[in-house]
Scaffold this motif. Structure first.
Motif, mmCIF file in Angstrom:
data_model
loop_
_atom_site.group_PDB
_atom_site.id
_atom_site.type_symbol
_atom_site.label_atom_id
_atom_site.label_comp_id
_atom_site.label_asym_id
_atom_site.label_seq_id
_atom_site.Cartn_x
_atom_site.Cartn_y
_atom_site.Cartn_z
ATOM 1 N N HIS A 44 0.980 -1.369 0.031
ATOM 2 C CA HIS A 44 0.027 0.146 -0.119
ATOM 3 C C HIS A 44 0.889 1.213 -0.167
ATOM 4 N N GLN A 45 2.171 1.161 -0.392
ATOM 5 C CA GLN A 45 2.995 2.173 -0.356
ATOM 6 C C GLN A 45 2.832 2.901 -1.462
ATOM 7 N N PRO A 46 2.666 4.411 -1.586
ATOM 8 C CA PRO A 46 2.491 4.890 -2.898
ATOM 9 C C PRO A 46 3.750 5.289 -3.731
ATOM 10 N N ASP A 47 4.629 5.166 -3.056
ATOM 11 C CA ASP A 47 6.249 5.556 -3.439
ATOM 12 C C ASP A 47 7.262 4.467 -3.209
ATOM 13 N N ARG A 48 6.889 3.240 -3.871
ATOM 14 C CA ARG A 48 7.799 2.076 -3.662
ATOM 15 C C ARG A 48 8.797 2.442 -4.276
ATOM 16 N N GLN A 49 9.091 3.033 -5.374
ATOM 17 C CA GLN A 49 10.678 3.271 -5.936
ATOM 18 C C GLN A 49 11.639 3.955 -4.822
ATOM 19 N N ALA A 50 11.184 4.917 -4.026
ATOM 20 C CA ALA A 50 11.831 5.422 -3.054
ATOM 21 C C ALA A 50 12.098 4.495 -1.813
ATOM 22 N N VAL A 51 11.230 3.770 -1.427
ATOM 23 C CA VAL A 51 11.267 2.674 -0.192
ATOM 24 C C VAL A 51 12.490 1.906 -0.991
ATOM 25 N N LEU A 52 12.273 1.113 -2.028
ATOM 26 C CA LEU A 52 13.055 0.343 -2.608
ATOM 27 C C LEU A 52 14.744 0.803 -2.684
ATOM 28 N N PHE A 55 15.709 0.945 0.926
ATOM 29 C CA PHE A 55 16.025 -0.692 1.447
ATOM 30 C C PHE A 55 17.373 -0.981 0.775
ATOM 31 N N GLU A 56 17.377 -1.101 -0.408
ATOM 32 C CA GLU A 56 18.602 -1.666 -1.055
ATOM 33 C C GLU A 56 20.104 -1.064 -0.462
ATOM 34 N N GLN A 57 19.928 0.120 -0.116
ATOM 35 C CA GLN A 57 21.076 0.681 0.417
ATOM 36 C C GLN A 57 21.413 0.085 2.070
ATOM 37 N N ILE A 80 11.309 -9.099 -0.527
ATOM 38 C CA ILE A 80 11.108 -7.624 -0.509
ATOM 39 C C ILE A 80 10.978 -6.842 -1.437
ATOM 40 N N ALA A 81 12.028 -7.001 -2.321
ATOM 41 C CA ALA A 81 12.113 -6.098 -3.675
ATOM 42 C C ALA A 81 11.152 -6.181 -4.462
ATOM 43 N N SER A 82 10.837 -7.505 -4.551
ATOM 44 C CA SER A 82 9.690 -8.023 -5.493
ATOM 45 C C SER A 82 8.258 -7.171 -5.125
ATOM 46 N N LEU A 83 8.172 -7.302 -3.796
ATOM 47 C CA LEU A 83 6.900 -6.570 -3.256
ATOM 48 C C LEU A 83 6.805 -5.119 -3.626
ATOM 49 N N LEU A 84 8.231 -4.459 -3.712
ATOM 50 C CA LEU A 84 8.341 -2.980 -3.945
ATOM 51 C C LEU A 84 8.231 -2.966 -5.375
#
Length: 89
Positions: A44-52, A55-57, A80-84
């Motif tokens: 339900h996160q609108p900005d998944r790319q920023a979270v991804l 997360f990767e960092q 988790i990356a797949s969910l994002l």
């Protein structure tokens, strides 16, 4: 050390092993619940790319800090990356 001492030590070690098993099962259950909660939030996160990206960092730092666990972290990271929205090739 007589037979009685050996039996007492064996019983104590057995109790300790069982306690460790119980702790491990508790930790596994906690991780499962946290993964489910995280997955629900990420979906339900609108900005998944920023979270991804963040997360990767953090994952890079985590794997560098604990190289012995890096391989185990990798599989969880992929999930988790797949969910994002990151798709593996």
């Amino acid at each position: 050390m007589d037979d009685k001492d050996v039996q007492e030590q064996l019983a104590e070690h057995s109790q300790n092993i069982n306690a460790l098993k119980d702790n491990q099962f508790s930790l596994v259950a906690q991780v499962q619940v946290l993964q489910a909660a995280l997955a629900s939030a990420l979906l339900h996160q609108p900005d998944r790319q920023a979270v991804l990206n963040t997360f990767e960092q953090y994952m890079r730092v985590a794997k560098e800090s604990a190289p012995g666990m890096a391989a185990r972290m990798e599989a969880l990271q992929v999930g988790i990356a797949s969910l994002l929205g990151k798709h593996q090739a």
